[in-house]
Enzyme design. Structure first.
Site, PDB file in Angstrom:
ATOM      1  N   ASP A 209       0.856  -1.209   0.000  1.00 16.72           N
ATOM      2  CA  ASP A 209       0.000   0.000   0.000  1.00 16.72           C
ATOM      3  C   ASP A 209       0.884   1.248   0.000  1.00 16.72           C
ATOM      4  O   ASP A 209       2.088   1.160   0.197  1.00 16.72           O
ATOM      5  CB  ASP A 209      -0.877   0.004   1.253  1.00 16.72           C
ATOM      6  CG  ASP A 209      -0.024  -0.090   2.516  1.00 16.72           C
ATOM      7  OD1 ASP A 209       0.241  -1.220   2.953  1.00 16.72           O
ATOM      8  OD2 ASP A 209       0.427   0.954   3.032  1.00 16.72           O
ATOM      9  N   ASP A 211       0.480   3.704   2.259  1.00 14.91           N
ATOM     10  CA  ASP A 211       0.255   4.307   3.566  1.00 14.91           C
ATOM     11  C   ASP A 211      -0.841   5.381   3.439  1.00 14.91           C
ATOM     12  O   ASP A 211      -1.867   5.103   2.816  1.00 14.91           O
ATOM     13  CB  ASP A 211       1.587   4.828   4.149  1.00 14.91           C
ATOM     14  CG  ASP A 211       1.529   4.925   5.658  1.00 14.91           C
ATOM     15  OD1 ASP A 211       0.957   4.030   6.293  1.00 14.91           O
ATOM     16  OD2 ASP A 211       2.046   5.908   6.210  1.00 14.91           O
TER      17      ASP A 211
HETATM   18  N1  ADE Z   1       1.239   1.300   5.712  1.00 11.07           N
HETATM   19  C1  ADE Z   1       1.771   0.467   6.581  1.00 11.07           C
HETATM   20  N2  ADE Z   1       2.251   0.909   7.772  1.00 11.07           N
HETATM   21  C2  ADE Z   1       2.830   0.045   8.633  1.00 11.07           C
HETATM   22  N3  ADE Z   1       2.947  -1.274   8.417  1.00 11.07           N
HETATM   23  C3  ADE Z   1       2.483  -1.750   7.261  1.00 11.07           C
HETATM   24  N4  ADE Z   1       2.493  -2.995   6.763  1.00 11.07           N
HETATM   25  C4  ADE Z   1       1.910  -2.950   5.558  1.00 11.07           C
HETATM   26  N5  ADE Z   1       1.530  -1.686   5.250  1.00 11.07           N
HETATM   27  C5  ADE Z   1       1.884  -0.923   6.297  1.00 11.07           C
END
Ligand code: ADE
Ligand SMILES: CSC[C@H]1O[C@H](OP(=O)(O)O)[C@H](O)[C@@H]1O
Length: 286
Positions: A209, A211
């Site tokens: 992703d 974030d």
């Molecule tokens: N955006 C994110 N922040 C922290 N850990 C994650 N693991 C997978 N995506 C994450």
């Protein structure tokens, strides 16, 4: 007796290692308590490996609940010399897209509720951590990614946050301003403890992703992550297998004797109980 030479820690989405033969399970007791789950021992590409599901099978443990010491010490007790870690991460840069893989070579610590050392209780040691991952393991991952046909970039900075909530937008933007590449919740303690245990360690971080920093796009959600994880897990298993096959037999890196000059405490001053608890790490030096 040495039961495995290579350890595999499977993160979110990788709860078993496909392709293992002669499979058996072993619950390992450690002086630091219980690992996340039983180790699954078996053969992969002719090598003895030990697989551990980081959050336990069924994903039962929060990042802050992981007994990192027991997980790494358990690997050491099995005879493991190299750990291949697999983790899900959020991307902090446009160029790292969901489904890309990246092998971080630096960390920034944003955790605050974790034990990150085997030392203490009467013994002080400071291992070097300027290069926190093993270049040999990272490079095996990189070559394996190329052979499987997935994007696998070698290098980058992993921010390790406490969680379990994802970051605020202000935090996400702060980490971007620091030039960090990816964010996760688990890898830093493993890297520190592996170094203290003189085990080579590197992570293959699978981007799931962006974030929450990316304007005009949805913030990270778990359902979005799970969808990408399913795609990533198949590729991850293929890459791990290829990396195991390509791993050189002998270790020539500095991880092998990371503890050599690290202990500051006068051996005569180390309490007997502490000395016994750490015998597996210290016997070769004391
Ligand atoms: N955006 C994110 N922040 C922290 N850990 C994650 N693991 C997978 N995506 C994450
Ligand atoms: C699945 S979202 C957050 C979760 O995923 C990562 O776990 P792991 O490193 O074990 O793959 C991240 O660190 C969080 O624990």
């Amino acid at each position: 007796m040495k039961k495995a030479e290579i350890g595999i820690i499977g993160g979110s989405g990788l709860y078993a290692m496909p392709g293992l033969t002669n499979v058996r399970e072993e619950r390992v007791e450690t002086p630091f308590g219980e690992p996340s789950d039983a180790f699954v021992l078996g053969e992969l590409e002719g090598r003895q490996v030990a697989f551990l599901a980081r959050h336990g099978r069924g994903h039962r443990l929060l990042p802050s609940e992981l007994n990192f010491r027991a997980n790494i010490f358990g690997m050491k007790l099995l005879g493991v010399e190299r750990i291949l870690s697999v983790s899900a991460v959020g991307s902090l840069k446009e160029e790292h897209k969901p489904t890309d893989f990246l092998m971080p070579d630096q960390f920034i610590d944003r955790t605050f509720a974790r034990v990150s050392t085997f030392f203490g209780d009467g013994i002080v040691a400071h291992v070097g951590f300027g290069d926190p991952v093993c270049a040999t393991v990272a490079s095996a991952f990189e070559k394996a990614c190329a052979s499987v046909g997935v994007v696998g970039k070698n290098g980058g900075t992993y921010v390790c946050m406490e969680g379990p909530q994802f970051s605020t937008r202000a935090e996400s933007n702060l980490y971007r301003s620091w030039g960090a590449d990816v964010i996760g919740m688990t890898n830093l303690q493993e890297a520190k403890l592996a170094r203290e245990a003189e085990i080579c360690y590197a992570t293959m971080a699978m981007v799931t992703d962006y974030d929450c920093w990316r304007e005009g796009h949805d913030d990270v959600t778990i359902d979005q992550i799970v969808a990408v994880l399913h795609q990533n897990a198949d590729n991850a298993a293929k890459v791990v297998r290829a990396a195991v096959a390509a791993m050189p037999a002998q270790r020539t890196c500095a991880c092998v004797d990371a503890l050599k000059y690290a202990v500051l405490t006068d051996p005569k001053a180390i309490p007997v109980e502490t000395r016994q608890r750490l015998a597996l790490l210290l016997d070769k030096y004391l």
